[in-house]
Design a protein around this motif. Structure first.
Motif, PDB file in Angstrom:
ATOM      1  N   ILE A   4       0.844  -1.197   0.000  1.00 25.15           N
ATOM      2  CA  ILE A   4       0.000   0.000   0.000  1.00 25.15           C
ATOM      3  C   ILE A   4       0.883   1.252   0.000  1.00 25.15           C
ATOM      4  O   ILE A   4       1.651   1.474   0.939  1.00 25.15           O
ATOM      5  CB  ILE A   4      -0.940   0.020   1.222  1.00 25.15           C
ATOM      6  N   HIS A  42       1.619   5.369   0.266  1.00 21.47           N
ATOM      7  CA  HIS A  42       1.103   6.474   1.094  1.00 21.47           C
ATOM      8  C   HIS A  42       0.457   5.926   2.365  1.00 21.47           C
ATOM      9  O   HIS A  42      -0.638   6.318   2.746  1.00 21.47           O
ATOM     10  CB  HIS A  42       0.101   7.324   0.310  1.00 21.47           C
ATOM     11  N   HIS A  43       1.135   5.010   3.017  1.00 20.76           N
ATOM     12  CA  HIS A  43       0.542   4.274   4.135  1.00 20.76           C
ATOM     13  C   HIS A  43       0.740   4.937   5.497  1.00 20.76           C
ATOM     14  O   HIS A  43       0.522   4.302   6.527  1.00 20.76           O
ATOM     15  CB  HIS A  43       1.078   2.847   4.167  1.00 20.76           C
ATOM     16  N   GLU A  44       1.098   6.204   5.507  1.00 20.56           N
ATOM     17  CA  GLU A  44       1.163   6.934   6.779  1.00 20.56           C
ATOM     18  C   GLU A  44       0.240   8.137   6.695  1.00 20.56           C
ATOM     19  O   GLU A  44       0.126   8.779   5.656  1.00 20.56           O
ATOM     20  CB  GLU A  44       2.602   7.367   7.060  1.00 20.56           C
ATOM     21  N   VAL A  57     -10.566   1.810   7.135  1.00 25.97           N
ATOM     22  CA  VAL A  57      -9.622   2.573   6.323  1.00 25.97           C
ATOM     23  C   VAL A  57      -9.825   4.057   6.612  1.00 25.97           C
ATOM     24  O   VAL A  57     -10.953   4.547   6.597  1.00 25.97           O
ATOM     25  CB  VAL A  57      -9.821   2.312   4.809  1.00 25.97           C
ATOM     26  N   MET A  78      -2.722   7.322   4.424  1.00 24.53           N
ATOM     27  CA  MET A  78      -3.737   6.330   4.771  1.00 24.53           C
ATOM     28  C   MET A  78      -3.339   5.508   5.990  1.00 24.53           C
ATOM     29  O   MET A  78      -2.157   5.274   6.224  1.00 24.53           O
ATOM     30  CB  MET A  78      -3.968   5.377   3.591  1.00 24.53           C
ATOM     31  N   VAL A 109      -4.631   1.804   7.088  1.00 21.53           N
ATOM     32  CA  VAL A 109      -5.448   0.694   6.601  1.00 21.53           C
ATOM     33  C   VAL A 109      -5.349  -0.473   7.566  1.00 21.53           C
ATOM     34  O   VAL A 109      -4.271  -1.010   7.795  1.00 21.53           O
ATOM     35  CB  VAL A 109      -4.994   0.259   5.187  1.00 21.53           C
ATOM     36  N   GLN A 148      -7.309  -4.087   1.780  1.00 21.11           N
ATOM     37  CA  GLN A 148      -5.940  -3.604   1.608  1.00 21.11           C
ATOM     38  C   GLN A 148      -5.617  -3.439   0.119  1.00 21.11           C
ATOM     39  O   GLN A 148      -5.008  -2.440  -0.282  1.00 21.11           O
ATOM     40  CB  GLN A 148      -4.953  -4.582   2.235  1.00 21.11           C
ATOM     41  N   SER A 155      -7.362  -0.417  -1.200  1.00 15.50           N
ATOM     42  CA  SER A 155      -6.681   0.779  -0.688  1.00 15.50           C
ATOM     43  C   SER A 155      -5.410   1.047  -1.475  1.00 15.50           C
ATOM     44  O   SER A 155      -5.074   2.193  -1.776  1.00 15.50           O
ATOM     45  CB  SER A 155      -6.349   0.601   0.797  1.00 15.50           C
ATOM     46  N   SER A 156      -4.703  -0.016  -1.805  1.00 13.56           N
ATOM     47  CA  SER A 156      -3.478   0.113  -2.589  1.00 13.56           C
ATOM     48  C   SER A 156      -3.774   0.720  -3.960  1.00 13.56           C
ATOM     49  O   SER A 156      -3.073   1.641  -4.405  1.00 13.56           O
ATOM     50  CB  SER A 156      -2.820  -1.259  -2.734  1.00 13.56           C
ATOM     51  N   ALA A 189      -4.820   4.482  -3.493  1.00 18.12           N
ATOM     52  CA  ALA A 189      -3.687   5.355  -3.173  1.00 18.12           C
ATOM     53  C   ALA A 189      -2.729   5.514  -4.353  1.00 18.12           C
ATOM     54  O   ALA A 189      -2.176   6.591  -4.568  1.00 18.12           O
ATOM     55  CB  ALA A 189      -2.935   4.809  -1.960  1.00 18.12           C
TER      56      ALA A 189
END
Length: 139
Positions: free
Chosen positions: A17, A19-21, A41, A57, A59, A66, A69-70, A73
């Motif tokens: 994923i 942009h996972h922060e 999410v 994001m 998640v 997930q 979301s991937s 993003a």
């Protein structure tokens, strides 16, 4: 449909994923939760000149949530809030079997999930949260 619901492509997306922060001071933020499985999410975003310029994001979801979301993003930067809202609406219609595949890269990966309606809320989470966050950012 003989393709497995949880295939290698879904699992690969789920594990990567972008942009996972979360963003520290987003213009818009929304959290969505699936009541069926508890997947959750959160999408934060900033706009510049009416387009998504930053996304963050959090998640906590099943593999389908997930993976969705991937995909969200990976392709949200540069889009307008209207495009995010349209993508959310098109995804909902497509999953319900009432419209064509949305104009968003790689969503066809979820074709095996069309018949598994209990999984649809998880697939929609990032798109729903992203559309809501974008609408907040325009206020």
């Amino acid at each position: 449909m003989n393709a497995p619901l949880y295939n290698t492509d879904i699992l690969r997306l789920a594990a990567s994923i972008p942009h996972h922060e979360r963003l520290s001071d987003p213009m818009g933020s929304s959290e969505k939760r699936s009541p069926i499985c508890g997947s959750r999410v959160t999408v934060d975003l900033n706009l510049t000149d009416g387009r998504v310029s930053e996304i963050g994001m959090l998640v906590r979801a099943c593999a389908l949530g997930q993976a969705s979301s991937s995909l969200f993003a990976a392709h949200a930067i540069g889009r307008t809030p209207e495009e995010l809202i349209a993508a959310r609406d098109q995804l909902t219609v497509w999953l319900a079997g009432e419209g064509p595949l949305p104009d968003w890269p790689d969503l066809d990966i979820f074709t095996p999930a069309l018949a598994v309606t209990a999984r649809h809320p998880s697939i929609r989470l990032a798109f729903e949260a992203g559309a809501d966050a974008a609408a907040q950012a325009t206020v």
